[in-house]
Design an enzyme around this catalytic site. Structure first.
Site, PDB file in Angstrom:
ATOM      1  NE  ARG A 177      -2.270  -1.083   3.627  1.00 22.32           N
ATOM      2  CZ  ARG A 177      -1.912  -0.113   4.470  1.00 22.32           C
ATOM      3  NH1 ARG A 177      -2.233   1.145   4.189  1.00 22.32           N
ATOM      4  NH2 ARG A 177      -1.281  -0.380   5.582  1.00 22.32           N
ATOM      5  CE  LYS A 322      -5.809  -4.012   5.506  1.00 25.47           C
ATOM      6  NZ  LYS A 322      -6.475  -4.626   6.676  1.00 25.47           N
ATOM      7  CG  HIS A 341      -7.286  -3.766  11.570  1.00 25.96           C
ATOM      8  ND1 HIS A 341      -5.978  -3.368  11.642  1.00 25.96           N
ATOM      9  CD2 HIS A 341      -7.328  -4.699  10.588  1.00 25.96           C
ATOM     10  CE1 HIS A 341      -5.257  -4.033  10.758  1.00 25.96           C
ATOM     11  NE2 HIS A 341      -6.055  -4.848  10.108  1.00 25.96           N
ATOM     12  CB  SER A 359       2.614  -6.789  11.312  1.00 25.27           C
ATOM     13  OG  SER A 359       3.277  -7.778  10.591  1.00 25.27           O
ATOM     14  CE  LYS A 363      -4.954  -9.277  12.985  1.00 24.85           C
ATOM     15  NZ  LYS A 363      -5.541  -8.092  12.326  1.00 24.85           N
ATOM     16  CB  THR A 364      -2.878 -14.743  11.582  1.00 29.20           C
ATOM     17  OG1 THR A 364      -3.038 -13.441  11.028  1.00 29.20           O
ATOM     18  CG2 THR A 364      -3.419 -15.766  10.611  1.00 29.20           C
ATOM     19  CG  ASP A 378      -7.600  -7.818   8.282  1.00 25.81           C
ATOM     20  OD1 ASP A 378      -6.797  -7.627   9.212  1.00 25.81           O
ATOM     21  OD2 ASP A 378      -7.657  -7.088   7.287  1.00 25.81           O
ATOM     22  NE  ARG A 443      -0.117  -8.972   2.630  1.00 18.43           N
ATOM     23  CZ  ARG A 443      -0.659  -8.595   3.777  1.00 18.43           C
ATOM     24  NH1 ARG A 443      -1.708  -9.236   4.258  1.00 18.43           N
ATOM     25  NH2 ARG A 443      -0.164  -7.591   4.442  1.00 18.43           N
TER      26      ARG A 443
END
Length: 659
Positions: A177, A322, A341, A359, A363-364, A378, A443
């Site tokens: 991004r 996003k 988020h 990051s 979390k994942t 997410d 990704r």
């Protein structure tokens, strides 16, 4: 020359002679029925093209709709298509001409599909005619993954099918991004609502400049022979779903959004109507550097008044995902719905947990639990009805991906999945997930139903636990703390984690990172607005806030050691089961955190970080240093006033470190 019949009596050489002088072959049908004639009448097609057309069965939704008499009737395919084309033409309308372009459904490669006459939905403009009015723009509307694969492989350089069936593609020069190039129109709609100024992700632009960029994008899209149009939804909550239309020039972008947004049924598509929000992705075309507010050839522009987003100068698909998340951060709070988020999962008894974390915090990893249902990885909404996933898919990082560590993501990379910027063997098409030749930000985008324990539809009851994850490389935060409402707001607004600066030349100082609401790049309103909504919902539903450190213990990075993942999992399990609420607690100094004296399966001595440091003075120094970093970061929010009486309360400030 005469021959005898063969052993089976199927044929024999007759006594007659064929034109070429060879003996005639005569067939004899068997009497026992073993020999049979399996010939069938020839196909009716006169040409290969006609034969191909017989392969494909037309699919048209036939949802009954009420007519004026109140009885049920089925809208004709022709009328439905006309309405769709009118709507798409209106979306692509230039601001300097009376009408939208002439659009027709279908691939321009199939010439037979281009009509010889102007469709009914187009009216010839009386003035400002340009050459674009003499051509058709072909619309490839809501294509299936199989159709999009064909388009990508045939027309887009760098698109290949990998060994597992995923579509590998390239996003061009931009592989991530571009937050500095994102702009939001500041107008009457947003002047008093949005967070502007220091610390805000919202960089302003005016309405006129947005329209200049919109015209550039629309003119570029209209100049193409074909564009891809996706009509899809955001938010699984049926009462609050948002209709989005994505107009793009690449099959890759269309497939990406097919995966990431919620896919409509044919019946929902039939009654889709006018979209609530439209994206114009003209990413192959740069913005004009001479246009006001432009700082590079890339510009991602959001106009909340017009409900439109324009992308110029970047083909990175994550900008669309996003960008829509930013829009939801504005639209949902207007309905008293909190946009988050976060990851979200649910136990078999219906207990829901939210996971926040930047990051590298886990979390994942921690929200993916084979004993629980995945609601989403997410983006979520928390409304009066409970929680709902905003998206219809997952966008997972692929760098160093392995089957052992993340089997669910590994197995989801199959037909229909988009792999961005990965490197693969040119012969076997096996992907090398360790290769960073194109970018480290590789990704995978896939539909959420590719995850075996995904909960479909992606909705759940009100959360019981709100878990804030931090990877503290300073080594002073406890492995788990129970938070008061004011502390939850304070740490939610702070959005802390610490990254290790680098290890090539020995140990370096950890770098504290703060991202408001654990997603500062995407929020639209001031962080205190989201924090107040979170506290209100937690209080109403009796949810508990937790701060979980997945980072270091016994010293900072370089001298201590990282808290073992099995211990963190035991802590998360105790939060889910409710047993951690029953524990005895004591309060830490400086941060004033409530920490349990014991957790089943976790060594008691690590629960209070001071116990694990051999050098107590070094611990105290590191603790005060981190507290100072928190305090400095929070100054941005204490000096900010939004509206008439929205000052941050003394209660939230008191919930921060005290020294």
């Amino acid at each position: 020359m005469a021959g005898n019949g063969n052993a089976n009596g199927e044929f024999s050489f007759g006594t007659g002679t064929a034109r070429n002088g060879l003996a005639k072959i005569q067939t004899h049908k068997k009497q026992n029925g073993i020999c049979h004639d399996d010939s069938a009448p020839p196909v009716k097609a006169q040409t290969i093209d006609e034969l191909h057309s017989l392969q494909k069965k037309r699919s048209a939704p036939t949802t009954p709709i009420k007519d004026s008499q109140g009885s049920f009737a089925t809208i004709s395919d022709e009328d439905r298509q006309k309405q769709q084309l009118q709507s798409i033409s209106a979306s692509l309308a230039s601001l300097t001409r009376e009408t939208g372009p002439k659009v027709v459904k279908g691939d321009p490669a199939r010439k037979a599909e281009t009509p010889k006459h102007v469709p009914d939905h187009h009216f010839t403009p009386a003035f400002n005619v340009s050459d674009s009015s003499l051509k058709f723009t072909h619309i490839l509307y809501n294509l299936s993954p199989a159709e999009l694969y064909e388009q990508a492989i045939k027309y887009e350089q760098g698109s290949f099918i990998t060994a597992t069936g995923a579509l590998a593609t390239l996003s061009g020069a931009k592989t991530g991004r571009a937050p500095r190039d994102k702009r939001v129109v500041r107008d009457e709609t947003t002047e008093n609502d949005l967070w502007w100024g220091k610390g805000s992700p919202n960089i302003e632009m005016d309405e006129h400049t947005f329209l200049v960029n919109r015209e550039r994008a629309v003119d570029y899209l209209n100049s193409l022979d074909k564009v891809f149009v996706n009509d899809q939804f955001l938010n699984w909550d049926p009462q609050n779903k948002i209709r989005v239309r994505i107009v793009s020039a690449r099959a890759y972008h269309s497939l990406f959004m097919h995966n990431m947004c919620i896919r409509p049924t044919p019946e929902e598509l039939e009654n889709f109507g006018t979209p609530d929000f439209t994206i114009y992705n003209a990413g192959q075309f740069p913005c004009n550097r001479y246009t006001h507010y432009m700082t590079s050839s890339t510009s991602i522009d959001i106009n909340l008044g017009r409900r439109e987003m324009v992308i110029l100068g970047t083909q990175y698909a994550g900008e669309m995902k996003k960008g829509l998340f930013s829009v939801m951060h504005y639209l949902m709070p207007k309905r008293q719905i909190l946009s988050l988020h976060s990851g979200c999962n649910m136990g078999k008894d219906g207990d829901v947990a939210l996971f926040f974390g930047l990051s590298g915090t886990g979390k994942t990893t921690l929200s993916t639990d084979h004993n629980r249902y995945l609601i989403g990885d997410d983006e979520h909404c928390w409304s009066e009805n409970g929680v709902s996933n905003i998206e219809g898919g997952c966008y997972a990082k692929c760098i160093d991906l392995s089957r052992e560590k993340e089997p669910d993501i590994w197995n989801a990379i199959k037909f229909g999945t988009v792999l961005e910027n990965v490197v693969f063997d040119e012969h076997t098409r096996e992907v090398d997930y360790t290769d960073k030749s194109v970018t480290e930000n590789t990704r995978a985008s896939y539909p959420i139903e590719y995850i075996p324990n995904a909960k479909i539809p992606c909705v759940g009851p009100h959360p019981k636990n709100v878990i804030l994850l931090a990877c503290d490389a300073f080594g002073v935060l406890p492995p788990v703390s129970k938070l008061s409402l004011a502390q939850t707001m304070y740490h939610f607004i702070s959005g802390y984690t610490a990254l290790v600066a680098g290890t090539e030349e020995g140990v370096k100082e950890p770098q504290a990172t703060f991202s408001a609401c654990f997603g500062a790049a995407f929020i639209m309103l001031h962080p205190t607005k989201y924090a107040a909504m979170l506290a209100e919902k937690m209080q109403k539903q009796g949810a508990t806030g937790w701060l979980v450190n997945t980072g270091w213990s016994g010293g900072r990075y370089g001298s201590g050691s990282r808290i073992k993942l099995p211990y963190t999992r035991k802590i998360i399990d105790a939060i889910h089961s409710g047993s951690l609420l029953e524990a005895n607690y004591k309060k830490t100094e400086v941060f004033g955190l409530e920490i349990p004296t014991e957790v089943e399966g976790v060594p008691t001595e690590i629960l209070d970080p001071v116990n694990t440091w051999s050098d107590k003075k070094a611990y105290q120094d590191a603790l005060l240093k981190l507290a100072g970093l928190f305090k400095n970061n929070f100054e941005t929010f204490t000096s900010y006033k939004i509206g008439k009486d929205n000052k941050l309360t003394e209660e939230i400030l008191a919930a921060g470190p005290n020294f």
